[in-house]
Write a protein that holds these residues in place. Sequence first.
Motif, PDB file in Angstrom:
ATOM      1  N   SER A   1     -42.593 108.915  50.178  1.00 52.57           N
ATOM      2  CA  SER A   1     -42.761 107.471  50.367  1.00 52.57           C
ATOM      3  C   SER A   1     -43.927 107.154  51.286  1.00 52.57           C
ATOM      4  CB  SER A   1     -41.483 106.866  50.942  1.00 52.57           C
ATOM      5  OG  SER A   1     -40.403 107.150  50.107  1.00 52.57           O
ATOM      6  N   ILE A   2     -44.543 108.178  51.836  1.00 57.39           N
ATOM      7  CA  ILE A   2     -45.641 107.942  52.767  1.00 57.39           C
ATOM      8  C   ILE A   2     -46.960 108.063  52.023  1.00 57.39           C
ATOM      9  CG2 ILE A   2     -46.775 108.820  54.834  1.00 57.39           C
ATOM     10  CD1 ILE A   2     -44.030 109.790  55.757  1.00 57.39           C
TER      11      ILE A   2
ATOM     12  N   PHE B   1     -44.362 101.725  53.922  1.00 55.62           N
ATOM     13  CA  PHE B   1     -43.355 102.785  53.922  1.00 55.62           C
ATOM     14  C   PHE B   1     -41.969 102.200  53.665  1.00 55.62           C
ATOM     15  CE2 PHE B   1     -40.378 105.413  56.486  1.00 55.62           C
ATOM     16  CZ  PHE B   1     -40.412 106.544  55.705  1.00 55.62           C
TER      17      PHE B   1
ATOM     18  N   VAL C   1     -37.724 112.615  49.760  1.00 54.11           N
ATOM     19  CA  VAL C   1     -37.926 111.213  49.397  1.00 54.11           C
ATOM     20  C   VAL C   1     -38.723 110.498  50.489  1.00 54.11           C
ATOM     21  CG1 VAL C   1     -36.784 109.044  48.889  1.00 54.11           C
ATOM     22  CG2 VAL C   1     -35.861 111.153  47.999  1.00 54.11           C
TER      23      VAL C   1
ATOM     24  N   VAL D   1     -41.742 101.279  49.941  1.00 46.99           N
ATOM     25  CA  VAL D   1     -41.762 102.431  49.037  1.00 46.99           C
ATOM     26  C   VAL D   1     -40.509 103.279  49.226  1.00 46.99           C
ATOM     27  CG1 VAL D   1     -42.981 104.534  48.441  1.00 46.99           C
ATOM     28  CG2 VAL D   1     -44.253 102.470  48.914  1.00 46.99           C
ATOM     29  N   LEU D   2     -40.093 103.461  50.465  1.00 47.54           N
ATOM     30  CA  LEU D   2     -38.909 104.284  50.709  1.00 47.54           C
ATOM     31  C   LEU D   2     -37.677 103.648  50.085  1.00 47.54           C
ATOM     32  CD1 LEU D   2     -37.666 106.773  52.047  1.00 47.54           C
ATOM     33  CD2 LEU D   2     -37.221 105.376  54.055  1.00 47.54           C
TER      34      LEU D   2
ATOM     35  N   ASN E   1     -37.846 104.035  46.428  1.00 53.39           N
ATOM     36  CA  ASN E   1     -37.573 105.410  45.999  1.00 53.39           C
ATOM     37  C   ASN E   1     -36.091 105.732  46.068  1.00 53.39           C
ATOM     38  OD1 ASN E   1     -40.024 106.431  45.186  1.00 53.39           O
ATOM     39  ND2 ASN E   1     -40.642 106.999  47.244  1.00 53.39           N
TER      40      ASN E   1
END
Lengths: 470, 670, 325
Positions: C156-157, A445, C152, A448-449, A452
């Motif tokens: 992202s999960i 997470f 967002v 990826v967060l 993003n």
Amino acid sequence: MIKPVLLWTDALVFLLVAVIVAFVLYARHREHLRTPWREVLRSRLAMASLVVLAAYVLTGLLDSVHFRKALPVKNGQQEIQYSGEVLSLFDLLMGPVRTQVEKSYSAPFAVRLYTREAVIGPDGVQRRIYPRLRYGGRHLADPDRERGPDIARRATLAAAETAAAALLILWLSSWRLARRHAETPRRMARQLLRGDLDLPWRTALATVSLLLLLLFMLYNLAGAYHVFGTDKVGQDVLYQTLKSIRTGLVIGTLTTLIMLPFAIALGMMAGYFRGWVDDIIQYLYTTLNSIPGVLLIAAAVLMMQVYIANHPELFETMTERADMRLLFLCLILGITSWTGLCRLLRGESLKLRELEYVQAATAFGVARATILIRHLLPNLMHLVLIAVVIDFSGLVLAEAVLSYVGVGVDPTTLSWGNMINRARLEMAREPMVWWSLLAAFVFMFGLVLSANLFSDAVRDAFDPRLRQRQ
Amino acid sequence: MGEKLLEVFDLRTRIGRGPRAVRPVDGVSFHIRRGETFALLGESGCGKSMTALSLLRLLPPAGRIAGGRVELDGENLLALTERGMRSVRGNRIAMIFQEPMTSLNPVMTIGSQIGEVLELHKGLRGDALREKTVELLDAVGIPDAARRHGEYPHQLSGGMKQRVMIAIALAGEPDLLIADEPTTALDVTIQAQVLDLLRDLQKRYGMAVLLITHDLGVVAQMADRVAVMYAGQIVEQAPARRFFDTPQHPYSRRLFQALPDSSKRDRPLTVIPGSVPPLDRDFTGCRFAERCDRAWLHCRTQAPGWFDTGADAGVLCHLFDPGLVPETAPEATQEAGAASPEAPAESGSQPLLVVDGLQVHFPIQRGLFKRTVGHVKAVDGVSLDIPTRRTVALVGESGCGKTTVGKGILQLIRPTGGSVRFDGDELTRLRGERLRKRRADFQIIFQDPFSSMNPRMQVGDIIEEGMVAQRIGGDRAQRRARVEALLQQVGLRPEHAGRYPHEFSGGQRQRICIARTLAVNPKLIVCDEPTSALDVSVQAQILNLLKDLQASLGLAYLFITHDISVVAYLADRVAVMYLGRIVEEGSVDEVLEDARHPYTQALLSAVPDIEPDSGRAIIRLQGDMPSPANPPAGCHFHPRCPKARDECRRAYPPETALSPTHKARCFLLP
Amino acid sequence: MFAYVVRRMLYAVPILIGVNLLTFALFFVVNSPDDMARMHLGMKRVTPEAIEKWKADHGYDRPLLYNAQAEGLGRVTDTIFFEKSVRLFAFQFGSSDGGRNIGQDIGQRMWPSLAIAVPVLLLGLLVYISFAMLLAFFRGTYLDVSGVVLSVVLMSISLLFYIIAGQYVFSKLFHLVPISGYQPGWLAWRFVILPVAIGVFAGLGSSSRWYRTIFLEEINKDYVRTARAKGLSEPGLLFGHVLKNALVPILTGVVVVLPTLFMGNLILESFFGIPGLGSYTIDAINSQDFAIVRAMVFLGSVLYILGLILTDISYTLVDPRIRLS
């Protein structure tokens, strides 16, 4: 004695790093290349996520310097034998966390195993107890009483270390900024802390401090406890999830790196030359695109499995075999994912070729290859960049799903997908083993967060359509 | 004179926040009376559109009104709630926009887009609604209104869309119609139709019109009163007649002088140096001071006040301050020696370029195997000579194929038929390396100065590119020296070579483009509407530059344009195109003064004249230009021709020579 | 219209041939049938006889492309290429390596797949569009900003987390629905409700953010300014003008996936034990049943191309600007 090992993915990762460094050096003195990046960094979220991403990348890079240790020389042996185990710089840094393997499951910060074991006591009576861990909390004489205070002490120490380090970084950065802005470091530091600078250095500093706190925590705690517990075979979960970072990064970056040349070259050619070139390229990507992605990946990976299983002689070590499989996965993912970008670039090239500066170049008799490289390519790069940053997080997430489906990375490779896949069965246990799953999800997470958030800022800064709107 | 309908006091609008906020409207005051047409005239970026949007409170999200009052019949619109404002929009004040192509909702029928207003403000429903909608479509001159009611915007031509926009505006029977550049995106003949329509409707409905435009001609035809805007302020206001007789403000006067026309042929146009200042900064003096030929120190330090010069007239200029005696304010005189000597006539006699029967047909392909089912005959048999050192203008409306002729000559689009002989070489048969080498001789300048340069290349590299491709200009250092010389030649500075295109204004970019073409020493330059994206004051600079270069370098120009005044100023010969063919060709005087083809006559008469009462009969053309994929049988022009006869429908007319240099294709000619 | 559809179908033929050749190369050229037999029999004790027997049992005991021993047409038809690849064009999927009839399996298993996929799609559209409209309505405000940040975060999960957490909370902790399984008929809703909810929720972040961008793009167009100048209210604008235009890309984007809904959702079905085509595929992958994977690749391509055709048709229905030529 060590023997360096350059895995295929290592080589490509370092190639990528070299390309990025070269670009930074090139762009430094070119204002039109710098401006959008400054725009990106002006966003506080982007700055914070960049720092987090940098931490991930650093871990991944450390984990990409591989070597094999020499085995102890036996009597009468002339040649040095090397261990079959491929280690990385990161493994060395992790030291005890890697090597301190327990017998089986243990919860985070536990001092005893999670499972009961039959132990024959000193009195000869067999009892089922939760035995002490071999390593976790070994230094404690009376773990039940001392554990809490010990953890608190170590955490406080970590906080103090963080504060010291943060101050040092503040001083260093104000000093550097002061030189650039011709200011005194003291005034610069004050401006930095108030957030008055044109870039959100304060946010960067805060994020760095937070990461440092985590680092020092781990440094102080991970040696003495299993911070995220251990898995079925007693391996430290923290170590596993940190090792998984490299796998995630490799898939997220190399996949696009592999597909980019195809996507760019074919997309540009289709759009610029049109006619039969366009027909062929369109046919190619429509065909590839029409096969459902997961199935194509599954088919290709299955075939590769058969191939590797039938040709074991090709690989010197287990790691090399796993690495080849990782690279192959990137390749397959690349093949399935270039079509979108290719189509986008084709459409944009169709527009660009009608633009007047391309026509002007044609009117000068500039060669077609030169037109492609000088006029089309630089004006497509923002689309490529946006695609790359957007794809990254999707690929990291896809790795987990593919590993779950059974067509992901090699089962011996540490990856979040493999961790989740294994931990899934542990969910059904009573009592539940949740820490592997949590560790994998949290670290994934985080990556990826931040990717993003960063890609959002990149898109805002580079997409001309979004820029116009502001 | 009617009563005041709308009064605007000291209107101020900001876009963005903080010290870098743009102030496109900075203290604008004016009023509009019932039933009159009030024109707001100004160049791009002067704030005229923002003024209009502020009146309706339709500013973009970053914009806000920072002060002032807007009173409609005594009611302050700026104090209304949003809900209250909604009952004003479309009802008491309606607005039409510049771009009819994008201003209509593409997925709704035109009937429902008009009906929406009737439903909202008039409460009409059902049959009454439909009836009224058709009536409105009829009123704006849309033929077959009952059927068109259910059509979508993409099925209509640009002129028709603008009519629909007008119908939408009329639906609420507004007291005031704001027309923001209503005809700028349209061709002259269509513009004439739309302007006529607006005038008619205004009379019939008794509306007031706020006309926003950059075109002095449109103002002259339409306006009762005029206000000139410059850099966010109104600098002059006057009744139209008086404004056109004696413009007062130095800016207004210069605007008139910068307009090209045939009477100024022998001398360079008066230019306004520089460009409109950016509006994100504070001004200390007069905003026009740095471009003004009559400015003195006082103008740069003290902002001028408003001075009334008569009934409904006034100027924002120190020159009219009775309390001030201008130190030196001489009327600018033409700089001596700038007049370009006419090139001797003989040198123009031998043709540099001979185009004969040029055809560019684009196949229309359908089906699985891309069967060709027809052709778009963009250019269908064009013959044209261009002598050395001369300017040939190719005139026509959009879609007539004039740009394709230019590109076909340059082999940027390969012609499908005919021949293009340049200096003895047949270009249509040259291929590969031989064509590439020849390309140095003929170059092109494009319309849009923003898309004609690669934004990622430095200006120096852009100019150098042609030399590198043609392998001329020596080594790198020599080429760089030439780049710097070229920049100076077109009126820029050598250090500009290190900058990027986006750092330049439109006019400067066009100069760079000219320098780029000069780098390869061309003999012929195709100028494809090089000034139509520029403001009048900047256009004059570029036209002067082109004329100078022709005189000093002996260039031949093929000047592609729709702007008759530019043709009158610049061209030696004129060819008029309609639907892929040249209908009339001759020397500039012959064609402009003694046009014989009905289309040329209509085209010329449709150009709005800045003399308000020139007494010219205006020939109005009906309908739009047909599609080149399916041209009408016989004379292409007959469906719109007011004088069409039977034979016109049967065959394409042959060429008639009216004089050794003047020819036209029309059956009506002897 | 009919002629157009036929023409589009014809376009699809070369693509399907390409897909077919590609899968053939992947399955039979990269590894020979011998390799696959060895794989299935286990690496250790493989005798040449066992390999031959396995190949004969599964119909791989033929030449790849050309059978020199056969007579007449048989030279071409009695080959692996014809039997295993060409027959797919007639939707003759043959039997799996495990001996089951693939065609029959597909017919049975597509219904549970649809029971999950269709509600996910429809419910998802409704939820995403509403959420995106809400954000677009409040554009530029804190609600919008926090909505975007939430999107967002949600995107992202990992989907796996949503599933595992959902199963844990709703099935294990509160025992609201069964943790997995399926039952045909109306009682299926108890098994379907959780996977559908999770499927919708997992897409919330990315889809609504994307739809919001589409809405904002439309809101910034000139025709909206025209509509505003008519005196329309903000909701009137959004529902009357913007939504109609934004639905064009949204709906046509949905149409392309419509046919592939039959293929089911691999992950959801596998986690929740739904006997659909998704879990069928996963099982085939895990048991390395190449015949099924091959069949699904071909079927997936056919459905995707069908989706492309439907998209083109739907454009002409939704967007008046596009008319079939």
